[in-house]
Design a protein around this motif. Structure first.
Motif, PDB file in Angstrom:
ATOM      1  N   ASP A 217       7.970 -57.389  -9.318  1.00 44.99           N
ATOM      2  CA  ASP A 217       7.295 -56.179  -9.762  1.00 44.99           C
ATOM      3  C   ASP A 217       7.638 -55.939 -11.235  1.00 44.99           C
ATOM      4  O   ASP A 217       8.814 -55.967 -11.626  1.00 44.99           O
ATOM      5  CB  ASP A 217       7.778 -54.997  -8.912  1.00 44.99           C
ATOM      6  CG  ASP A 217       6.936 -53.763  -9.113  1.00 44.99           C
ATOM      7  OD1 ASP A 217       6.428 -53.243  -8.116  1.00 44.99           O
ATOM      8  OD2 ASP A 217       6.787 -53.323 -10.270  1.00 44.99           O
ATOM      9  N   PRO A 218       6.633 -55.724 -12.096  1.00 46.71           N
ATOM     10  CA  PRO A 218       6.909 -55.510 -13.519  1.00 46.71           C
ATOM     11  C   PRO A 218       7.771 -54.289 -13.787  1.00 46.71           C
ATOM     12  O   PRO A 218       8.314 -54.127 -14.879  1.00 46.71           O
ATOM     13  CB  PRO A 218       5.509 -55.355 -14.134  1.00 46.71           C
ATOM     14  CG  PRO A 218       4.615 -55.011 -12.998  1.00 46.71           C
ATOM     15  CD  PRO A 218       5.188 -55.699 -11.800  1.00 46.71           C
ATOM     16  N   ARG A 219       7.906 -53.430 -12.766  1.00 49.64           N
ATOM     17  CA  ARG A 219       8.754 -52.251 -12.953  1.00 49.64           C
ATOM     18  C   ARG A 219      10.237 -52.581 -12.850  1.00 49.64           C
ATOM     19  O   ARG A 219      11.085 -51.714 -13.100  1.00 49.64           O
ATOM     20  CB  ARG A 219       8.390 -51.190 -11.909  1.00 49.64           C
ATOM     21  CG  ARG A 219       6.969 -50.625 -12.056  1.00 49.64           C
ATOM     22  CD  ARG A 219       6.617 -49.739 -10.878  1.00 49.64           C
ATOM     23  NE  ARG A 219       6.579 -50.524  -9.644  1.00 49.64           N
ATOM     24  CZ  ARG A 219       6.457 -49.974  -8.422  1.00 49.64           C
ATOM     25  NH1 ARG A 219       6.377 -48.667  -8.288  1.00 49.64           N
ATOM     26  NH2 ARG A 219       6.415 -50.758  -7.355  1.00 49.64           N
ATOM     27  N   PHE A 220      10.564 -53.834 -12.443  1.00 49.90           N
ATOM     28  CA  PHE A 220      11.980 -54.166 -12.249  1.00 49.90           C
ATOM     29  C   PHE A 220      12.792 -53.962 -13.522  1.00 49.90           C
ATOM     30  O   PHE A 220      13.849 -53.334 -13.502  1.00 49.90           O
ATOM     31  CB  PHE A 220      12.127 -55.611 -11.762  1.00 49.90           C
ATOM     32  CG  PHE A 220      13.560 -56.001 -11.535  1.00 49.90           C
ATOM     33  CD1 PHE A 220      14.319 -56.561 -12.562  1.00 49.90           C
ATOM     34  CD2 PHE A 220      14.155 -55.791 -10.306  1.00 49.90           C
ATOM     35  CE1 PHE A 220      15.647 -56.895 -12.364  1.00 49.90           C
ATOM     36  CE2 PHE A 220      15.481 -56.130 -10.100  1.00 49.90           C
ATOM     37  CZ  PHE A 220      16.228 -56.689 -11.130  1.00 49.90           C
ATOM     38  N   GLY A 221      12.287 -54.528 -14.646  1.00 49.09           N
ATOM     39  CA  GLY A 221      13.022 -54.405 -15.900  1.00 49.09           C
ATOM     40  C   GLY A 221      13.192 -52.961 -16.322  1.00 49.09           C
ATOM     41  O   GLY A 221      14.272 -52.547 -16.798  1.00 49.09           O
ATOM     42  N   VAL A 222      12.151 -52.174 -16.140  1.00 48.50           N
ATOM     43  CA  VAL A 222      12.236 -50.754 -16.492  1.00 48.50           C
ATOM     44  C   VAL A 222      13.268 -50.051 -15.622  1.00 48.50           C
ATOM     45  O   VAL A 222      14.105 -49.270 -16.115  1.00 48.50           O
ATOM     46  CB  VAL A 222      10.851 -50.079 -16.333  1.00 48.50           C
ATOM     47  CG1 VAL A 222      10.955 -48.578 -16.588  1.00 48.50           C
ATOM     48  CG2 VAL A 222       9.833 -50.709 -17.272  1.00 48.50           C
ATOM     49  N   ALA A 223      13.226 -50.326 -14.308  1.00 54.36           N
ATOM     50  CA  ALA A 223      14.169 -49.688 -13.393  1.00 54.36           C
ATOM     51  C   ALA A 223      15.602 -50.102 -13.701  1.00 54.36           C
ATOM     52  O   ALA A 223      16.527 -49.282 -13.619  1.00 54.36           O
ATOM     53  CB  ALA A 223      13.813 -50.055 -11.946  1.00 54.36           C
ATOM     54  N   LEU A 224      15.794 -51.372 -14.047  1.00 51.38           N
ATOM     55  CA  LEU A 224      17.138 -51.845 -14.388  1.00 51.38           C
ATOM     56  C   LEU A 224      17.657 -51.127 -15.618  1.00 51.38           C
ATOM     57  O   LEU A 224      18.803 -50.648 -15.640  1.00 51.38           O
ATOM     58  CB  LEU A 224      17.108 -53.360 -14.622  1.00 51.38           C
ATOM     59  CG  LEU A 224      18.417 -53.999 -15.102  1.00 51.38           C
ATOM     60  CD1 LEU A 224      19.554 -53.725 -14.121  1.00 51.38           C
ATOM     61  CD2 LEU A 224      18.230 -55.500 -15.292  1.00 51.38           C
ATOM     62  N   ARG A 225      16.821 -51.030 -16.654  1.00 48.23           N
ATOM     63  CA  ARG A 225      17.258 -50.345 -17.881  1.00 48.23           C
ATOM     64  C   ARG A 225      17.554 -48.868 -17.616  1.00 48.23           C
ATOM     65  O   ARG A 225      18.578 -48.334 -18.077  1.00 48.23           O
ATOM     66  CB  ARG A 225      16.194 -50.483 -18.964  1.00 48.23           C
ATOM     67  CG  ARG A 225      16.635 -49.897 -20.313  1.00 48.23           C
ATOM     68  CD  ARG A 225      15.599 -50.072 -21.393  1.00 48.23           C
ATOM     69  NE  ARG A 225      14.394 -49.301 -21.122  1.00 48.23           N
ATOM     70  CZ  ARG A 225      13.244 -49.821 -20.718  1.00 48.23           C
ATOM     71  NH1 ARG A 225      13.128 -51.124 -20.536  1.00 48.23           N
ATOM     72  NH2 ARG A 225      12.192 -49.057 -20.477  1.00 48.23           N
TER      73      ARG A 225
END
Length: 398
Positions: free
Chosen positions: A6-14
């Motif tokens: 999911d492209p939201r993974f990086g955002v959620a991690l940050r």
């Protein structure tokens, strides 16, 4: 099929990291991941493994939000079956084959230092490339090179799956590796398949089966080859776990003779090229398991060679194992305080792979039975750093 993320993974991690007030460097220290790897995850240049997402969830107390953004793990058995069924000719050039073989050596050399969860996707990609090439028309010689490369990659992949306690996947790829080795008539890969199975069942406590597989590997592998030497060392460890000190010593003597005039390989860290220094490390492990009084001296020498400055050295996974070996030897010698301290150093290094945690657990059990006050702190570390054993849909554990 490689799982999409999911492209939201990086955002959620940050966001999770910043919510905790952590820099990339600070998170890297907590999660035992490099700053660059975490940065690439955040900006979407790299896809996380399921294990990595779960680990970051735990470190960041994200409540499973990160793991939910990663799809279900790949069907390892299906991938292995595809590899086995596609043992056919491929239309590739000599340059391509050279690059593939170089890649195999690079990955085998990365095994001692790279975390299993990080190495696995690299091996998968390289193996998938070999599978795709096994489709066209080439000469028999070129086809054999592809089969051999695929065999090495499949047995390496199985080894990494064992490190991660994903045993169903490991069994599938060991079978694939053996099929490829049989087609290529490559006796050393055949020997490594048997030796790897011996190591796996040894870590699960089936010492008699480990002994049988080790002996079979010695019969199959070319005499004096790395697989033959490693299988002999594995035999010694099986005898040690069964408490037969005489047979243990006999096997270790054979390893010493086999390695006496063995040159140091060009890439000593290569997992499938026997480095004479491994003989000392295996001797330390084996003598410690056998309760031999000579274990302490050998184990101290091995640890001093691997980690002269006390910072993990060039081979931190081996250094962690050497600390556990010395700790077990010191328990037998009655030096319980130092044994406990060494166990704490090994565990807190974050370099004890899941398949090796039983050794840390054994050391912990021994110092707890002896009533060492510091054993409580060691147990806390084992709880903090130990692998989570959560069953997955295909019956593996992570």
């Amino acid at each position: 099929m490689v799982p999409s993320v999911d492209p939201r993974f990086g955002v959620a991690l940050r966001e999770s990291r910043e919510r905790r007030g952590l820099s990339l460097r600070s998170l890297g220290q907590l999660a035992h991941r490099s700053k660059s790897h975490l940065h690439e995850l955040e900006i979407g240049l790299k896809a996380p493994t399921v294990d990595t997402a779960r680990h970051l969830d735990q470190v960041l107390d994200a409540g499973g939000a990160l793991a939910r953004l990663v799809e279900v793990p790949v069907d390892h058995a299906a991938e292995a079956t595809e590899l086995r069924l596609r043992v056919t000719a491929s239309d590739v050039s000599g340059d391509v084959l050279d690059r593939i073989e170089q890649g195999v050596d690079d990955l085998a050399s990365a095994y001692p230092t790279l975390a299993p969860a990080d190495l696995l996707p690299l091996v998968r990609r390289h193996l998938a490339y070999v599978v795709r090439l096994l489709d066209g028309r080439v000469t028999l010689a070129q086809q054999r090179r592809l089969l051999v490369a695929g065999g090495w990659l499949a047995v390496l992949r199985a080894t990494v799956h064992i490190d991660l306690q994903q045993r169903a996947a490991a069994r599938a790829h060991l079978k694939a590796a053996l099929d490829l080795a049989n087609h290529a008539e490559h006796a050393e890969i055949q020997g490594w398949c048997l030796e790897t199975r011996a190591w796996d069942v040894l870590t699960q406590g089936d010492y008699r089966k480990a002994l049988g597989l080790s002996l079979e590997a010695q019969q199959v592998a070319p005499k004096g080859s790395s697989a033959h030497i490693q299988a002999t060392a594995q035999e010694a460890r099986a005898w040690a776990r069964m408490g037969d000190v005489r047979a243990t010593r006999h096997a270790l003597d054979r390893v010493e003779r086999l390695t006496a005039n063995l040159p140091v390989p060009e890439r000593a860290e290569h997992h499938y090229r026997y480095d004479p220094a491994k003989a000392a490390a295996y001797t330390a492990t084996t003598l410690a398991w056998a309760g031999d009084p000579g274990a302490e001296q050998v184990a101290r020498a091995v640890l001093a060679d691997l980690d002269p400055d006390g910072d993990g050295g060039a081979r931190p996974r081996r250094s962690a194992s050497a600390r556990l070996d010395l700790g077990l030897a010191l328990v037998a010698a009655g030096q319980l305080d130092e044994a406990t301290a060494l166990g704490a150093e090994a565990v807190s290094s974050g370099r004890v792979v899941p398949s090796n945690w039983w050794r840390a657990a054994e050391l912990l059990a021994k110092v707890e039975r002896a009533g060492v006050p510091e054993a409580a702190a060691l147990r806390e570390l084992c709880t903090e750093y130990g692998p989570r054993r959560q069953s997955t849909a295909d019956g593996t554990a992570s």
